[in-house]
Design a protein around this motif. Structure first.
Motif, short mmCIF file in Angstrom:
data_model
loop_
_atom_site.label_atom_id
_atom_site.label_comp_id
_atom_site.label_asym_id
_atom_site.label_seq_id
_atom_site.Cartn_x
_atom_site.Cartn_y
_atom_site.Cartn_z
N ALA B 357 -14.23 38.09 43.58
CA ALA B 357 -13.69 36.94 44.29
C ALA B 357 -14.85 36.03 44.71
O ALA B 357 -15.98 36.50 44.93
N LEU B 358 -14.58 34.71 44.78
CA LEU B 358 -15.60 33.78 45.25
C LEU B 358 -15.80 33.92 46.75
O LEU B 358 -14.85 34.16 47.49
N THR B 359 -17.04 33.78 47.21
CA THR B 359 -17.28 33.69 48.65
C THR B 359 -17.13 32.22 49.05
O THR B 359 -16.92 31.36 48.20
N GLY B 360 -17.28 31.97 50.33
CA GLY B 360 -17.18 30.59 50.80
C GLY B 360 -18.21 29.69 50.14
O GLY B 360 -17.88 28.62 49.61
N THR B 361 -19.50 30.14 50.12
CA THR B 361 -20.54 29.32 49.51
C THR B 361 -20.32 29.21 48.00
O THR B 361 -20.62 28.18 47.39
#
Lengths: 278, 378
Positions: B357-361
């Motif tokens: 999953a993508l992180t916020g950054t």
């Protein structure tokens, strides 16, 4: 009239100039004058001899007949008053040198034998780079510059010559729009300071906006004078023949298909093949 | 032979000094020839020197170096002039003119050489050594001539530095400034001819061209300015000259000239491969770096688009799905992205496979990439 001067009131006076390569005339019996303080364009189709004209004025291509004077004296005597920007494609940009170095070369003529450029000269070169908006690229290797940036460096090398008359060979060929605007602004600044600027130009569309004096050339001189009087459908057709289609309105002509642009060999994307002299 | 005995040996000293000066002078002058796209000039000059060597011998009636060098110089100059005339007045291009003049002169030289050998002149011994050089025959008198040429080139190159530089870079502009471009070009050519002639004794006519071209080509790879390129080319010339001479002495009679050429060729190979910015290895690394960056961008935007399609910021994509979408294994690239904090991995039940999953950054980065792609395609 001071002794020994020939047409001293003209920035450039060319009389009976004829140049030929292997018995084929490239320029035939050219007579023209350019008054001081104008920004003049030399236009004409491919092979019209535009670059050859500049080169023979500067003594790079020997004429077989005719003579040239700058402010009343031959070129040899006026070298220090002349700035020159050759075609960008005439040099190898992979040469190991920096932008600042190339600009400094503009001072080599004034330096004379055995003297090397010093700090003060490099400072002047930096100022010339600043004039053309290239101060951040001073120490950049020239092979890493874009086409437009290379052209600006060449222009800076001429600016540092602090000449009274400037010759530029296709300075707007193959450069991006911002660079073209920057170059035109600088050239206008020179003219406004009383200098004479003579430009080989390939884009008919912009002739009327950029220049105030015009020489139309096709081996012979087709027409010369102030742009408003000379930029007519008639004159352009005489020079370009069937290569051009013109929209005519109230005596001025607008090229619809720009002959120079339609011709791939002089299109901005192919500057290397756009040379017209061997 | 011990190192001390080696360095005090009269012949070895001569050879080393000669090779040193030859390397210095040919590296320095060769830089200008290479930048003027006249690399083959050295080749033409050296091959063309052979008939001059023979005629010099015939004129002097003995193996007299002064006469031989003069002959070589004159023949080389004649050949260079012929090339110039052919390119100017015929339809031949420079490469063809060089090729024709070079081989004609060389053929003439070989004919003369065999003629001399047929006359059974006792003093002709070793004239054929000029083909591949005979460093061991270098005398102190030869060294004096070489030193003279070296000194003259050093004085000319430092005194006329900016003139030579501008003539090599932009001869048209140089002429517009009023520089005597033709005279400067002739000076450079004559100096190169002199360098070739003094090198014939050591390296020979066949391989002399390498001494003019190779140090300059190698130095060009490492330098951004002529001010560093010329000294470096001279240094490369000196190093290969000395190392060739040393190896030949230690190797019991291996030919010095070819060894010098091999040393300088090694420098060329290393420079072509490893020089920063211009080297092949450098380009290879740049290209693989670029490929890697592209793969990272692709993965980030894929994850971003999948999350968007599912309306879930925190959407977790399965490893196998990403592999099949990109048609390659993506685990290593994803692991690198995880190290940067742009994605995170989770073991997801029930299958317990890896999900990403993508992180916020990471989301911000993916959005930035997509935005830049869009402006780029407008």
């Amino acid at each position: 009239m001071p002794l020994g001067l020939h047409e001293p009131d003209l920035a450039l006076h060319v009389e009976d100039l004829t140049v030929s390569y292997q018995s084929k005339p490239v320029l035939w019996d050219i007579d023209f004058d350019i008054p001081p303080g104008v920004m003049a364009a030399i236009v004409g189709p491919n092979g019209a001899g535009k670059s050859t004209l500049i080169k023979s004025i500067l003594g790079l291509t020997p004429p077989i007949a005719g003579h040239v004077t700058l402010f009343g004296r031959p070129y040899r005597a006026q070298r220090k008053r002349v700035g020159y920007v050759p075609q960008r494609s005439s040099v190898d940009w992979d040469f190991p040198t920096t932008a600042l170095d190339v600009v400094t070369m503009g001072l080599y003529g004034q330096l004379g034998w055995l003297r090397r450029p010093r700090k003060a000269h490099r400072q002047r070169a930096r100022e010339a780079l600043e004039q053309v908006g290239m101060q951040d690229y001073a120490n950049r290797q020239i092979s890493q510059l874009s086409g437009g940036q290379q052209q600006r460096v060449f222009l800076a090398r001429a600016l540092i010559q602090q000449a009274d008359i400037y010759f530029l060979d296709e300075p707007m060929a193959g450069v991006d729009a911002p660079t073209e605007r920057a170059i035109v602004d600088i050239l206008r600044g020179l003219r406004d300071a009383g200098k004479t600027v003579i430009v080989v130009h390939h884009d008919l569309q912009t002739v009327r906006t950029y220049f105030d004096w015009l020489l139309i050339l096709n081996v012979r001189v087709i027409a010369q004078g102030p742009v408003e009087a000379i930029y007519t459908a008639d004159n352009l057709r005489k020079a370009y023949g069937g290569q051009i289609a013109l929209l005519e309105s109230t005596g001025t002509a607008t090229p619809v298909v720009d002959a120079a642009q339609a011709d791939a060999s002089e299109a901005p994307h192919a500057p290397a093949s756009g040379r017209e002299t061997p | 032979m011990s190192v001390h005995a080696l360095l005090t040996d009269y012949t070895v000293q001569n050879v080393i000094l000669g090779a040193l000066m030859l390397g210095l002078v040919s590296g320095m002058l060769g830089s200008f020839a290479v930048l003027r796209k006249q690399s083959l000039l050295g080749d033409a000059l050296s091959h063309a020197a052979l008939p001059g060597i023979c005629l010099g011998f015939l004129a002097a009636g003995a193996r007299e170096l002064g006469a031989i060098m003069l002959g070589a110089l004159l023949a080389g100059a004649l050949a260079a002039l012929l090339v110039l005339l052919l390119t100017r007045y015929s339809r031949l291009k420079t490469d063809a003119a060089l090729g024709i003049v070079l081989s004609t002169f060389f053929a003439l030289g070989v004919v003369l050489l065999t003629h001399i050998q047929g006359t059974n002149n006792a003093s002709q011994g070793g004239l054929d050594a000029f083909l591949f050089g005979q460093a061991a025959a270098t005398l102190r008198g030869d060294l004096v001539i070489m030193a003279g040429v070296t000194l003259l080139s050093l004085i000319l190159v430092t005194g006329l530095w900016k003139e030579f530089k501008l003539v090599c870079f932009d001869p048209g502009f140089a002429r517009a400034l009023g520089m005597p471009v033709l005279a400067l070009e002739v000076t450079l050519t004559v100096m190169i001819a002199l360098a070739v002639v003094v090198g014939l004794q050591i390296v020979g006519v066949v391989l002399m061209a390498a001494m003019v071209i190779a140090p300059a080509v190698a130095a060009r790879q490492w330098c951004r300015r002529l001010e560093t390129m010329v000294p470096l080319a001279a240094l490369f010339g000196i190093v290969s000259g000395i190392s060739g001479a040393l190896v030949s002495t230690l190797g019991r009679g291996l030919a010095t000239g070819p060894l010098i050429v091999i040393s300088v060729s090694l420098l060329v190979v290393v420079s072509l491969l490893f020089a920063p910015r211009r080297g092949m290895l450098w380009e290879l690394i740049q290209r693989s770096r670029q490929r890697r960056r592209l793969r990272h961008q692709q993965l980030l935007t894929t994850l971003y688009r999948l999350a968007e399609r599912h309306g879930d910021h925190d959407f977790q994509s399965e490893q196998g799905l990403l592999d099949s979408y990109h048609r390659t294994r993506t685990r290593a690239a994803l692991a690198r992205l995880e190290k940067r904090g742009w994605v995170e991995s989770r073991q997801q039940p029930p299958q317990n496979t890896t999900h990403w999953a993508l992180t916020g950054t990471g989301r911000d980065e993916a959005a930035r990439i997509l935005a830049s792609l869009n402006t780029g395609s407008d």
